[in-house]
Design a protein around this motif. Structure first.
Motif, PDB file in Angstrom:
ATOM      1  N   LEU A 121      10.873  -3.179  12.864  1.00 37.75           N
ATOM      2  CA  LEU A 121      11.223  -1.783  13.107  1.00 37.75           C
ATOM      3  C   LEU A 121      11.365  -1.037  11.787  1.00 37.75           C
ATOM      4  N   ILE A 122      11.946  -1.680  10.784  1.00 37.13           N
ATOM      5  CA  ILE A 122      12.133  -1.026   9.482  1.00 37.13           C
ATOM      6  C   ILE A 122      10.792  -0.661   8.863  1.00 37.13           C
ATOM      7  N   GLU A 128       6.119   5.694   8.802  1.00 42.17           N
ATOM      8  CA  GLU A 128       6.152   7.078   9.270  1.00 42.17           C
ATOM      9  C   GLU A 128       6.756   8.013   8.220  1.00 42.17           C
ATOM     10  N   MET A 129       7.636   7.467   7.344  1.00 40.21           N
ATOM     11  CA  MET A 129       8.302   8.297   6.335  1.00 40.21           C
ATOM     12  C   MET A 129       7.518   8.385   5.030  1.00 40.21           C
ATOM     13  N   LYS A 180       0.816  -1.212   0.000  1.00 39.17           N
ATOM     14  CA  LYS A 180       0.000   0.000   0.000  1.00 39.17           C
ATOM     15  C   LYS A 180       0.855   1.271   0.000  1.00 39.17           C
ATOM     16  N   LEU A 181       1.811   1.342   0.899  1.00 40.38           N
ATOM     17  CA  LEU A 181       2.657   2.534   0.983  1.00 40.38           C
ATOM     18  C   LEU A 181       3.945   2.401   0.180  1.00 40.38           C
ATOM     19  N   LEU A 182       4.412   1.168   0.017  1.00 44.97           N
ATOM     20  CA  LEU A 182       5.715   0.952  -0.615  1.00 44.97           C
ATOM     21  C   LEU A 182       5.679  -0.358  -1.390  1.00 44.97           C
ATOM     22  N   PRO A 183       5.964  -0.335  -2.687  1.00 39.58           N
ATOM     23  CA  PRO A 183       5.987  -1.587  -3.437  1.00 39.58           C
ATOM     24  C   PRO A 183       7.176  -2.457  -3.025  1.00 39.58           C
ATOM     25  N   LEU A 184       7.090  -3.732  -3.359  1.00 42.01           N
ATOM     26  CA  LEU A 184       8.120  -4.686  -2.957  1.00 42.01           C
ATOM     27  C   LEU A 184       9.484  -4.331  -3.540  1.00 42.01           C
ATOM     28  N   ALA A 199      17.804   7.839   6.093  1.00 46.51           N
ATOM     29  CA  ALA A 199      16.954   8.196   7.234  1.00 46.51           C
ATOM     30  C   ALA A 199      16.738   7.013   8.175  1.00 46.51           C
ATOM     31  N   LEU A 200      16.836   5.786   7.661  1.00 41.54           N
ATOM     32  CA  LEU A 200      16.678   4.591   8.509  1.00 41.54           C
ATOM     33  C   LEU A 200      17.906   4.330   9.374  1.00 41.54           C
TER      34      LEU A 200
END
Length: 701
Positions: free
Chosen positions: A555-556, A562-563, A529-533, A576-577
């Motif tokens: 955690l990642i 959040e980003m 949804k937020l990030l493709p594979l 940023a990670l």
């Protein structure tokens, strides 16, 4: 009472009985020296003594290595005390009741004495003396000398073995549990050889005691028989000499068996076979048996020699050589069949995609001489090392590394190997399977003889030595490493360096599937949804490029969620990670209670690099050639110094230049992590070991 309550109590009683058996037995041995024993108990104990000696000898014959029978020194002491206690008890009976007849001391002593003497006292005494000389002068003295030398060399080699274990642990070849077991084995080996050095003195003292006890029995028996019991000298000699020699022999036979067992243990070479299999495997060479048959046949032709006897032995030797030769031919045929290449297709012009495509992620190519490290059945020591390395690196980085394909390449020079990632050769070097690599320690003062090279993994000065020089090298504070360990360590460095190229979308999907069982909503809300594979895979590759583990995928994903609204690029997202993941990298090299060793840049050099980074495009850092050379050389020297001290060092710089400087240094230094000030963990103690200047000939402060 329940069954579960009964079992532990019964087990406790059993353990208590076992624990009390040995102290009770020792007290009983002491009592035997003081209290008189009847003749039938003497017979029983003498028989038990022979049984124990035979049992110890058989166990010694069937051990694979000396440490497998680590209780031998203690058993040797107990058996020696038992035999001396029996000598004291039998001497009491011989001197007090010997005048009544040869059966006074029991059937065992009488039988041994009558069989050996056979009516002639002088022959009996000489036979006893020969047995004692064989035991004392030949077997016991030789075993004692071997024990002394083994103990000395084992203790001298302990520091080198411990350093070798630490080296394997740091390289990922051994796990922490395996390293602990190896250290315990090294300690037990030193304790064992030290104990054997002392235990061999028991056997020597026992043999001397046998001679003295025989003399006491003969002299005392003759005196008691003639003076107290009015026997003639001939009658006293007939009774007391027979009993004395029988008593001496019934003690010396078990003593001889234990001496042989001692010699076997201290001369035993560690092997995966027992002694009989080990000897058979090494003497079953047809090339040795045929010359033996020829020489025996020639001796049989010499006039005056027993021709039939020597000819018969020559025929037996020839038959043995023929049998061994047939066995060798069958083994060679089986090996050729196993290594035989697959049959070519019937159509020589046919070509399939399998003939030109190699889909192996990691391939190790070996030249012909290195194939001896690979066994046809289980892969041999090299395959086990590769499996261990792959497991260790996978656990450290947080994803399952692909398998390593091992192939032969006859086009490679002798003793050479190559490591390929995909179709690209990323590492190559040479190793020598019949040598061992010796790396000089800080306290080494003597240079070992061998081929001087650089260690393939870390570039440290090293020397390939013959196996027979291993003890000499370890005694001189060298770390001696097996050739398969050298190759496995180099593979470990390659896997760490190219981990970002080895992870793909299928691997990331496998990690997500595993996390779905724990946090299904998190996975579904982020991917896709937020990030493709494919984007997640690219981000993880950026993180792995600097050896930061991705084991905490939960955690990642939380950080990525959040980003999502910040609309960052792949590289910016990975950067940023980092502050939240760098702790995983640091904890692998520096314990929490130790200060973190770091290197900084002098302010003038750092400002210069910041200005250069602002003028550079992309991830490239444009530097003056001389400045770049001085910077790299300073960091290389620091890295080598800290590596030799067993420490991992981090370079701390401004966040403005961290990524570009890290990209620049990775091209010149294999493993020198670059962190920004903002990535240092809160509350972590820092030890600044150096500050690098960019000025020419300026020392590192």
């Amino acid at each position: 009472m329940s069954m579960s309550d009964t079992i532990p109590r019964n087990a406790g009683l059993g353990e208590t009985a076992t624990g009390l058996a040995l102290p009770f037995g020792i007290l009983m041995l002491v009592a035997m020296m003081v209290l008189p024993l009847p003749a039938f108990l003497l017979d029983l104990f003498f028989t038990v003594n022979i049984l124990i000696s035979l049992l110890i000898l058989m166990v010694a014959l069937h051990t694979f290595r000396p440490l497998d029978f680590s209780s031998f020194p203690s058993l040797l002491l107990v058996a020696t005390v038992l035999r001396l206690a029996l000598n004291v008890a039998s001497t009491r009976i011989v001197l007090s009741s010997g005048h009544t007849g040869t059966e006074a001391a029991g059937k065992v002593i009488e039988a041994f004495g009558a069989f050996v003497i056979a009516g002639n006292f002088v022959v009996g005494i000489f036979v006893f003396a020969i047995i004692v000389i064989i035991n004392l002068v030949v077997i016991t003295k030789g075993a004692g000398r071997v024990s002394e030398v083994s103990a000395r060399f084992t203790l001298d080699a302990m520091p080198g073995k411990q350093m070798a274990i630490d080296s394997d642990l740091n390289a990922g070849v051994l796990t922490a549990e395996e390293a602990t077991m190896r250290r315990e084995d090294v300690g037990r080996e030193a304790d064992f050889h030290g104990a054997m050095d002392g235990a061999s003195k028991f056997v020597k003292g026992d043999a001397v005691a046998g001679i003295l006890i025989l003399a006491i029995n003969v002299i005392g028996g003759l005196a008691i028989g003639t003076l107290q019991h009015d026997l003639s000298v001939g009658q006293a000699a007939q009774l007391y000499v027979l009993l004395s020699i029988g008593d001496g022999l019934v003690a010396q036979i078990p003593s001889l068996l234990l001496s042989i067992a001692t010699a076997i243990i201290v001369t035993r070479v560690s092997s995966s076979q027992d002694m009989a299999q080990h000897i058979k495997g090494e003497i079953s060479m047809s090339r040795a048996w045929f010359p033996v048959a020829g020489v025996l046949g020639l001796i049989g032709l010499v006039p005056g020699m027993p021709t039939m006897l020597f000819t018969g032995m020559a025929v037996i030797s020839g038959v043995a050589g023929y049998v061994f030769r047939q066995t060798e031919m069958r083994e060679n045929t089986d090996e050729i069949k196993q290594n035989k290449a697959p049959e070519e297709p019937s159509d020589p012009d046919s070509l399939t995609v399998d003939d030109v495509a190699d889909l192996s992620a990691v391939t190790m190519l070996l030249s012909y001489p290195l194939l001896t490290m690979v066994d046809a059945d289980d892969g041999g020591p090299l395959a086990r090392r590769i499996t261990s390395v792959r497991k260790q690196v996978s656990q450290a980085l947080g994803f399952v590394l692909p398998g390593v394909r091992v192939r032969d390449d006859l086009a490679l020079p002798a003793n050479a190997y190559q490591i390929k990632v995909g179709q690209t050769v990323v590492a190559e070097n040479k190793i020598y399977p019949d040598h061992k690599l010796a790396i000089q320690g800080a306290n080494s003062r003597i240079k070992v003889v061998g081929m001087d090279v650089k260690d393939p993994s870390f570039g440290i000065e090293a020397t390939w030595i013959k196996p027979e020089r291993e003890l000499e090298a370890e005694a001189n504070d060298y770390v001696v490493i097996e050739p398969e360990t050298v190759l496995a360590t180099h593979l470990s460095q390659v896997l760490y360096k190219h981990a970002s190229e080895l992870i793909g979308q299928d691997d990331v999907q496998e990690l997500l599937d595993n996390l779905t069982g724990v946090a299904p909503q998190l996975v579904q809300s982020v991917i896709p949804k937020l990030l493709p594979l494919h984007s997640l895979t690219a981000i993880l590759r950026h993180v792995l490029r600097e050896r930061i583990p991705i084991s905490d995928l939960r955690l990642i994903l939380e950080l990525l969620s959040e980003m999502a609204a910040r609309n960052l690029s792949i590289a910016e997202t990975a950067e940023a990670l980092r502050p939240n993941l760098v702790g995983l990298l640091i904890q692998q090299s520096t314990p929490l209670n130790e200060p973190l060793p770091v290197v900084t840049l002098e302010s003038s050099l750092e400002h210069l690099l910041i200005n250069s980074a602002k003028q550079s495009e992309g991830d490239q850092l444009l530097l003056d050639g001389a400045l770049a050379e001085r910077l790299v050389q300073s960091l290389v020297d620091l890295n080598e110094e800290q590596t030799e001290a067993g420490k991992k060092t981090f370079l701390i710089v401004s966040p403005l230049i961290r990524r570009k400087l890290s990209t620049f240094l990775r091209q010149h230094i294999a493993d020198f992590p670059v962190l920004s000030f903002t990535e240092l963990p809160d509350g972590r103690q820092v030890d600044i070991i150096a500050s690098v200047s960019g000025e020419e000939n300026a020392p590192t402060q």
